[in-house]
Design an enzyme around this catalytic site. Structure first.
Site, PDB file in Angstrom:
ATOM      1  N   LYS A 159       0.801  -1.201   0.000  1.00  0.00           N
ATOM      2  CA  LYS A 159       0.000   0.000   0.000  1.00  0.00           C
ATOM      3  C   LYS A 159       0.848   1.271   0.000  1.00  0.00           C
ATOM      4  CE  LYS A 159      -3.306  -2.303   3.027  1.00  0.00           C
ATOM      5  NZ  LYS A 159      -3.769  -2.327   4.450  1.00  0.00           N
ATOM      6  N   GLY A 160       2.072   1.194   0.482  1.00  0.00           N
ATOM      7  CA  GLY A 160       2.852   2.372   0.836  1.00  0.00           C
ATOM      8  C   GLY A 160       3.049   3.426  -0.239  1.00  0.00           C
ATOM      9  N   GLU A 178       7.949   2.692  -5.727  1.00  0.00           N
ATOM     10  CA  GLU A 178       8.010   2.179  -4.352  1.00  0.00           C
ATOM     11  C   GLU A 178       8.086   3.356  -3.365  1.00  0.00           C
ATOM     12  OE1 GLU A 178       7.317   0.198  -2.203  1.00  0.00           O
ATOM     13  OE2 GLU A 178       8.728  -1.456  -2.083  1.00  0.00           O
ATOM     14  N   ASP A 215      14.662  -0.138   1.822  1.00  0.00           N
ATOM     15  CA  ASP A 215      15.346  -0.268   3.105  1.00  0.00           C
ATOM     16  C   ASP A 215      16.423  -1.344   2.946  1.00  0.00           C
ATOM     17  OD1 ASP A 215      15.863  -0.130   5.841  1.00  0.00           O
ATOM     18  OD2 ASP A 215      14.067  -1.190   6.442  1.00  0.00           O
ATOM     19  N   LYS A 232      16.952   4.297   1.937  1.00  0.00           N
ATOM     20  CA  LYS A 232      17.650   4.182   3.227  1.00  0.00           C
ATOM     21  C   LYS A 232      18.845   3.244   3.013  1.00  0.00           C
ATOM     22  CE  LYS A 232      14.483   3.563   6.869  1.00  0.00           C
ATOM     23  NZ  LYS A 232      13.824   2.642   7.843  1.00  0.00           N
ATOM     24  N   PHE A 292      12.996   5.168  11.412  1.00  0.00           N
ATOM     25  CA  PHE A 292      11.713   4.632  10.960  1.00  0.00           C
ATOM     26  C   PHE A 292      10.792   5.806  10.673  1.00  0.00           C
ATOM     27  CE2 PHE A 292       7.531   2.813  11.074  1.00  0.00           C
ATOM     28  CZ  PHE A 292       7.718   1.670  10.308  1.00  0.00           C
ATOM     29  N   ASP A 350       3.376   3.607   6.684  1.00  0.00           N
ATOM     30  CA  ASP A 350       2.617   3.323   7.912  1.00  0.00           C
ATOM     31  C   ASP A 350       3.470   2.790   9.055  1.00  0.00           C
ATOM     32  OD1 ASP A 350       3.055   0.664   6.698  1.00  0.00           O
ATOM     33  OD2 ASP A 350       1.721  -0.016   8.300  1.00  0.00           O
ATOM     34  N   ARG A 383      -0.637   6.757   7.508  1.00  0.00           N
ATOM     35  CA  ARG A 383      -0.454   6.891   6.052  1.00  0.00           C
ATOM     36  C   ARG A 383      -0.964   8.247   5.560  1.00  0.00           C
ATOM     37  NH1 ARG A 383       0.964   1.815   3.983  1.00  0.00           N
ATOM     38  NH2 ARG A 383       0.037   0.026   5.021  1.00  0.00           N
TER      39      ARG A 383
HETATM   40  P1  IMP Z   1      12.887  -3.692   2.437  1.00  0.00           P
HETATM   41  O1  IMP Z   1      12.472  -4.987   1.848  1.00  0.00           O
HETATM   42  O2  IMP Z   1      13.664  -3.863   3.699  1.00  0.00           O
HETATM   43  O3  IMP Z   1      13.623  -2.802   1.449  1.00  0.00           O
HETATM   44  O4  IMP Z   1      11.588  -2.942   2.921  1.00  0.00           O
HETATM   45  C1  IMP Z   1      10.770  -2.306   2.071  1.00  0.00           C
HETATM   46  C2  IMP Z   1       9.377  -2.145   2.671  1.00  0.00           C
HETATM   47  O5  IMP Z   1       9.391  -2.076   4.107  1.00  0.00           O
HETATM   48  C3  IMP Z   1       8.809  -0.831   2.188  1.00  0.00           C
HETATM   49  O6  IMP Z   1       8.057  -1.008   1.028  1.00  0.00           O
HETATM   50  C4  IMP Z   1       7.973  -0.378   3.365  1.00  0.00           C
HETATM   51  O7  IMP Z   1       6.679  -0.903   3.241  1.00  0.00           O
HETATM   52  C5  IMP Z   1       8.632  -1.001   4.581  1.00  0.00           C
HETATM   53  N1  IMP Z   1       9.514  -0.042   5.269  1.00  0.00           N
HETATM   54  C6  IMP Z   1      10.862  -0.004   5.276  1.00  0.00           C
HETATM   55  N2  IMP Z   1      11.322   1.022   6.022  1.00  0.00           N
HETATM   56  C7  IMP Z   1      10.229   1.660   6.491  1.00  0.00           C
HETATM   57  C8  IMP Z   1      10.043   2.827   7.314  1.00  0.00           C
HETATM   58  O8  IMP Z   1      10.969   3.529   7.773  1.00  0.00           O
HETATM   59  N3  IMP Z   1       8.735   3.167   7.570  1.00  0.00           N
HETATM   60  C9  IMP Z   1       7.673   2.468   7.089  1.00  0.00           C
HETATM   61  N4  IMP Z   1       7.808   1.388   6.319  1.00  0.00           N
HETATM   62  C10 IMP Z   1       9.074   0.980   6.023  1.00  0.00           C
END
Ligand code: IMP
Length: 175
Positions: free
Chosen positions: A41-42, A97, A101, A129, A150, A157, A163
């Site tokens: 959803k983000g 996206e 992270d 990040k 975070f 969210d 959101r």
């Molecule tokens: P990754 O797989 O670790 O790159 O995470 C990506 C997903 O984790 C993103 O699409 C977000 O939904 C969630 N996410 C990562 N960091 C944050 C944050 O700081 N706040 C909220 N959601 C996050």
């Protein structure tokens, strides 16, 4: 547990950077009829603001992903809940996206989309990040590079809340 939120990126700055990104995409994708694959959803607010500034004919589709669960740390446990429906074979695809992270979510999404043989597959993210990356992922387009905090708001969210904030805020848990 309660949360505290502190403004980190204002709505005005978000809009400025989204405008710049749209201008870049308008140059790079001129006459290429790209497909925007929006990760839910983000990314829904970012994608809406971005796409209405794109001036070439385009298609939009969605992928629903769950990865984070309820915590403020990536679980690495990425699940594709719903796949795209459009045929992306031989098309120029841009994944939209909210944040990259660890990069595990994008790796999984790219693997899944590559099977359909797109002509090109690029990644546009609102936030990057890089300090927490455990994969080789480098976004092709990114509006903001952020510290290891975070963040919530503008689509992102914490436990499905926040959101709707018009800015990006840093969330901290307080006892
Ligand atoms: P990754 O797989 O670790 O790159 O995470 C990506 C997903 O984790 C993103 O699409 C977000 O939904 C969630 N996410 C990562 N960091 C944050 C944050 O700081 N706040 C909220 N959601 C996050």
């Amino acid at each position: 547990m309660r949360e505290k939120i502190e403004e980190y990126i204002s709505n005005e700055n978000l809009m400025k950077e989204i405008e710049k990104l749209a201008a870049k995409l308008n140059e790079d994708y001129k006459d290429r009829n790209p497909v925007f694959v929006i990760i839910l959803k983000g990314a829904f607010i970012f994608a809406a603001e971005l796409i209405k500034r794109i001036n070439t004919p385009l298609n939009v589709d969605f992928m629903v992903i769950s990865s984070y669960g309820d915590s403020t740390r990536s679980s690495g446990n990425v699940r594709i809940e719903e796949d795209i429906r459009i045929n992306i074979e031989n098309r120029d695809v841009i994944i939209v996206e909210d944040i990259v992270d660890t990069g595990q979510t994008i790796v999984k999404i790219k693997e899944k989309l590559s099977v359909n043989n797109p002509k090109s597959l690029k990644l546009a993210t609102l936030l990057n990040k890089p300090s927490r990356r455990v994969t080789e992922i480098v976004p092709d387009y990114s509006c903001f590079e952020i510290e290891d905090k975070f963040v919530v708001g503008f689509g992102l969210d914490y436990r499905q809340f926040y959101r709707n904030l018009p800015y990006i805020g840093i969330l901290t848990e307080v006892e």
